[in-house]
Design a protein around this motif. Structure first.
Motif, PDB file in Angstrom:
ATOM      1  N   MET A 129      39.680  55.815  39.582  1.00 55.86           N
ATOM      2  CA  MET A 129      38.877  54.971  38.733  1.00 55.86           C
ATOM      3  C   MET A 129      39.404  53.540  38.818  1.00 55.86           C
ATOM      4  SD  MET A 129      38.235  55.036  34.619  1.00 55.86           S
ATOM      5  CE  MET A 129      39.951  55.088  34.244  1.00 55.86           C
ATOM      6  N   LEU A 130      38.479  52.588  38.780  1.00 53.10           N
ATOM      7  CA  LEU A 130      38.833  51.180  38.803  1.00 53.10           C
ATOM      8  C   LEU A 130      38.408  50.536  37.487  1.00 53.10           C
ATOM      9  CD1 LEU A 130      37.592  50.321  42.404  1.00 53.10           C
ATOM     10  CD2 LEU A 130      39.888  50.968  41.695  1.00 53.10           C
ATOM     11  N   VAL A 131      39.103  49.475  37.134  1.00 49.47           N
ATOM     12  CA  VAL A 131      38.772  48.720  35.930  1.00 49.47           C
ATOM     13  C   VAL A 131      38.496  47.284  36.338  1.00 49.47           C
ATOM     14  CG1 VAL A 131      39.584  47.926  33.676  1.00 49.47           C
ATOM     15  CG2 VAL A 131      40.226  50.202  34.495  1.00 49.47           C
ATOM     16  N   PHE A 132      37.329  46.777  35.950  1.00 51.84           N
ATOM     17  CA  PHE A 132      36.983  45.378  36.181  1.00 51.84           C
ATOM     18  C   PHE A 132      37.304  44.630  34.898  1.00 51.84           C
ATOM     19  CE2 PHE A 132      33.899  41.810  36.515  1.00 51.84           C
ATOM     20  CZ  PHE A 132      34.364  41.274  37.701  1.00 51.84           C
ATOM     21  N   TYR A 133      38.162  43.659  35.021  1.00 53.55           N
ATOM     22  CA  TYR A 133      38.767  42.987  33.875  1.00 53.55           C
ATOM     23  C   TYR A 133      38.486  41.496  34.000  1.00 53.55           C
ATOM     24  CZ  TYR A 133      42.968  41.643  31.133  1.00 53.55           C
ATOM     25  OH  TYR A 133      43.847  41.131  30.235  1.00 53.55           O
ATOM     26  N   THR A 134      37.910  40.888  32.974  1.00 57.52           N
ATOM     27  CA  THR A 134      37.655  39.446  32.987  1.00 57.52           C
ATOM     28  C   THR A 134      38.224  38.840  31.713  1.00 57.52           C
ATOM     29  OG1 THR A 134      35.617  39.748  34.250  1.00 57.52           O
ATOM     30  CG2 THR A 134      35.906  37.636  33.165  1.00 57.52           C
ATOM     31  N   PHE A 166      35.656  46.982  31.853  1.00 65.75           N
ATOM     32  CA  PHE A 166      34.869  48.207  31.933  1.00 65.75           C
ATOM     33  C   PHE A 166      35.270  48.966  33.180  1.00 65.75           C
ATOM     34  CE2 PHE A 166      32.331  44.768  33.715  1.00 65.75           C
ATOM     35  CZ  PHE A 166      31.888  45.257  34.926  1.00 65.75           C
ATOM     36  N   CYS A 167      35.029  50.264  33.164  1.00 60.12           N
ATOM     37  CA  CYS A 167      35.399  51.128  34.279  1.00 60.12           C
ATOM     38  C   CYS A 167      34.253  51.220  35.279  1.00 60.12           C
ATOM     39  CB  CYS A 167      35.750  52.522  33.772  1.00 60.12           C
ATOM     40  SG  CYS A 167      37.198  52.518  32.707  1.00 60.12           S
ATOM     41  N   GLU A 202      26.745  41.242  43.392  1.00 58.83           N
ATOM     42  CA  GLU A 202      25.749  40.545  44.217  1.00 58.83           C
ATOM     43  C   GLU A 202      24.363  40.566  43.582  1.00 58.83           C
ATOM     44  OE1 GLU A 202      25.898  42.231  48.142  1.00 58.83           O
ATOM     45  OE2 GLU A 202      27.881  41.380  48.543  1.00 58.83           O
ATOM     46  N   ALA A 203      23.995  41.673  42.961  1.00 59.89           N
ATOM     47  CA  ALA A 203      22.655  41.822  42.389  1.00 59.89           C
ATOM     48  C   ALA A 203      22.496  41.043  41.082  1.00 59.89           C
ATOM     49  CB  ALA A 203      22.329  43.299  42.157  1.00 59.89           C
ATOM     50  N   SER A 204      23.502  41.108  40.199  1.00 54.80           N
ATOM     51  CA  SER A 204      23.331  40.439  38.907  1.00 54.80           C
ATOM     52  C   SER A 204      24.636  40.041  38.231  1.00 54.80           C
ATOM     53  CB  SER A 204      22.534  41.330  37.954  1.00 54.80           C
ATOM     54  OG  SER A 204      23.226  42.539  37.709  1.00 54.80           O
ATOM     55  N   GLY A 205      25.732  40.665  38.586  1.00 50.11           N
ATOM     56  CA  GLY A 205      26.996  40.423  37.898  1.00 50.11           C
ATOM     57  C   GLY A 205      27.488  39.000  37.994  1.00 50.11           C
ATOM     58  N   ASP A 206      27.479  38.432  39.197  1.00 46.07           N
ATOM     59  CA  ASP A 206      27.923  37.044  39.357  1.00 46.07           C
ATOM     60  C   ASP A 206      27.053  36.109  38.524  1.00 46.07           C
ATOM     61  OD1 ASP A 206      30.146  37.407  41.003  1.00 46.07           O
ATOM     62  OD2 ASP A 206      28.957  37.275  42.844  1.00 46.07           O
ATOM     63  N   THR A 262      32.599  49.491  46.058  1.00 45.15           N
ATOM     64  CA  THR A 262      31.256  49.306  46.608  1.00 45.15           C
ATOM     65  C   THR A 262      30.235  49.136  45.494  1.00 45.15           C
ATOM     66  OG1 THR A 262      31.839  50.611  48.557  1.00 45.15           O
ATOM     67  CG2 THR A 262      29.493  50.326  48.086  1.00 45.15           C
ATOM     68  N   THR A 263      30.312  49.980  44.480  1.00 46.72           N
ATOM     69  CA  THR A 263      29.395  49.886  43.348  1.00 46.72           C
ATOM     70  C   THR A 263      29.572  48.556  42.628  1.00 46.72           C
ATOM     71  OG1 THR A 263      29.451  52.281  43.080  1.00 46.72           O
ATOM     72  CG2 THR A 263      28.683  51.003  41.193  1.00 46.72           C
TER      73      THR A 263
END
Length: 104
Positions: free
Chosen positions: A1-6, A60-61, A73-77, A66-67
Motif C-alpha cells: 500500500m502507498l500513501v500520498f501525502y501533501t 490518502f491511501c 494526470e486526469a484531475s489530481g494535478d 500507476t493508479t
C-alpha cells in the motif's frame, strides 16, 4: 500500500478558509475516486518559528503508483493547482509518495 501525502502551509490570514476549502472541496473530490481510501486531514503541531502561518497534512491511501499517476494526470494535478490559484502566495504545498513498510 502507498500513501500520498501533501503538506499545505497557509498564511495566518488564509488558514481558516484554506482548511475549509480542503474539507469541502479538495477532500470530497479525492474521496470520489473508487480506489483511494483512508483520507485524513491533520494539523501539524510544530511550526517553524516566524513562519506567519500554519500547516496541515492531507493524506490518502492508493493501491499503486500507476493508479496515482493516472489520477494526477486526469484531475489530481488540477485539483492541487486550484488551491495554489485560489490562495496565491498565501499557500505553499508539496507532496510525497510513501510506501508503508512492515514493522518486522
Amino acid at each position: 500500500m502507498l500513501v500520498f501525502y501533501t503538506t499545505f502551509h497557509f498564511s495566518n490570514q488564509t488558514y481558516e478558509d484554506g482548511l475549509n476549502y480542503l474539507r469541502t472541496t479538495l477532500l470530497p473530490a479525492i474521496g470520489q475516486h473508487p480506489e483511494f481510501h483512508t483520507l485524513r486531514l491533520q494539523r501539524i503541531l510544530h511550526e517553524v518559528e516566524d513562519s506567519n502561518g500554519r500547516s496541515v497534512s492531507m493524506q490518502f491511501c492508493v493501491p499503486d503508483e500507476t493508479t496515482l499517476h493516472r489520477w494526477l494526470e486526469a484531475s489530481g494535478d488540477e485539483l492541487l493547482q486550484a488551491v495554489a490559484k485560489r490562495y496565491g502566495t498565501e499557500v505553499a504545498y508539496f507532496s510525497t509518495l510513501l510506501e508503508e513498510l512492515a514493522l518486522q
